[in-house]
Design an enzyme around this catalytic site. Structure first.
Site, short mmCIF file in Angstrom:
data_model
loop_
_atom_site.label_atom_id
_atom_site.label_comp_id
_atom_site.label_asym_id
_atom_site.label_seq_id
_atom_site.Cartn_x
_atom_site.Cartn_y
_atom_site.Cartn_z
CB SER A 49 -0.96 0.00 1.19
OG SER A 49 -0.27 -0.11 2.41
CD GLU A 50 0.33 3.88 2.29
OE1 GLU A 50 -0.71 4.54 2.12
OE2 GLU A 50 0.42 2.91 3.06
CB THR A 51 7.38 1.80 -1.02
OG1 THR A 51 6.82 0.51 -1.29
CG2 THR A 51 8.89 1.69 -0.92
#
Length: 305
Positions: A49-51
């Site tokens: 979902s996020e990096t």
């Protein structure tokens, strides 16, 4: 043979005390020199979902500059990336191990991270920017239908409203955890209702007693393009303010809430929420969300020059 630059990558699970639960996050360290295009490509490759990408801070005394990417877009602010990146900085010795707090530079500005060393597992807390109450969405029947629910699944006398502390979400209070689990994330249906309001992700929740909520977040129709998120720190802070304003939980000088999220998708998470209200205030003057972080793996990332 093409030259390569190598970067240390940490993979952690956030808002959990056990591995393979919570919300996973990839953190790329010492990422100065990577272009925005390269960062976006790496985020698409991790497909989380996020990096996040840790850069040299622009202001002396801050711990790091942090850029946050979904597989499709950069975000100015997000909760579990802030908490997870903060934990990695402590674990890597890039923030002092005995720090009570430090500051990360994000797209919305400086974000303070508080470190709670007491008790068992280390808990990190993120201070939210001030909350803003936005549009009330009057199309209750249409929202319910778009979520695969009925109007009577909505909590009576609680509006559907957009709130933001840097990232907007539409908050939908439901009667029960059963209704939360029954909801579906249909991008086309949600777009038809929410396009006029900027297509914010939808945050569903139901009170379960004892200042606890059971929650889910849908975003297939939004800029994030995340079908469902296991734990959403940036939405959980405004959740507390929303619940207090509309009497879902009682107002007090200090309010503490826990939101369980991600259970339906097999990634059970627990997000702690704390709010402070000055006497007579309609909105809190402090919103923090906190949680634990568990390391999963360390890897080396090779990027062609």
């Amino acid at each position: 043979m093409a030259l390569e630059r190598r970067f240390r990558l940490r993979w952690v699970d956030v808002f959990t005390e056990r591995a393979f639960a919570g919300n996973p996050l990839a953190v790329v360290l010492h990422a100065d020199g990577l272009s925005s295009t390269q960062m976006q490509a790496i985020a698409r490759e991790t497909n989380l979902s996020e990096t996040t990408f840790v850069l040299t801070p622009e202001t002396r005394g801050h711990a790091a500059k942090v850029r946050i990417f979904t597989p499709y877009a950069e975000l100015p602010f997000a909760g579990h990336p802030t908490i997870g990146t903060g934990w990695v900085l402590l674990n890597e010795g890039l923030a002092a191990a005995d720090s009570d707090s430090f500051t990360l530079e994000e797209g919305v500005g400086p974000i303070r991270v508080r470190v709670d060393h007491g008790g068992g597992a280390l808990v990190l807390w993120m201070l939210h920017p001030p909350v803003k109450f936005g549009d009330v969405i009057g199309e209750r029947s249409d929202v319910a239908t778009a979520l695969g629910l009925k109007v009577n699944d909505l909590l009576a006398d609680v509006p559907i409203q957009v709130l933001s502390t840097g990232a907007p979400f539409a908050y939908v209070a439901l009667e029960s955890p059963r209704a939360v689990d029954a909801a579906i994330a249909s991008g086309k249906a949600l777009t038809s209702v929410l396009d006029a309001y900027g297509s914010p992700p939808v945050f569903l929740f139901a009170p379960v007693g004892g200042r606890r909520f059971y929650s889910r977040m849908f975003g297939p129709h939004s800029a994030t393009r995340i079908t469902e998120d296991p734990a959403t720190g940036s939405a959980s802070g405004p959740l507390g303010a929303f619940a207090v304003r509309y009497g879902v939980i009682p107002r007090a000088e200090q309010v503490s809430v826990v939101s369980e999220q991600g259970t339906k998708m097999g990634r059970q998470s627990f997000v702690r929420i704390e709010l402070s209200y000055p006497a007579g205030a309609e909105v809190p003057d402090r919103i923090e969300v906190g949680g634990s972080v568990v390391p999963v793996m360390t890897a080396e990332l090779a990027v062609a020059e």
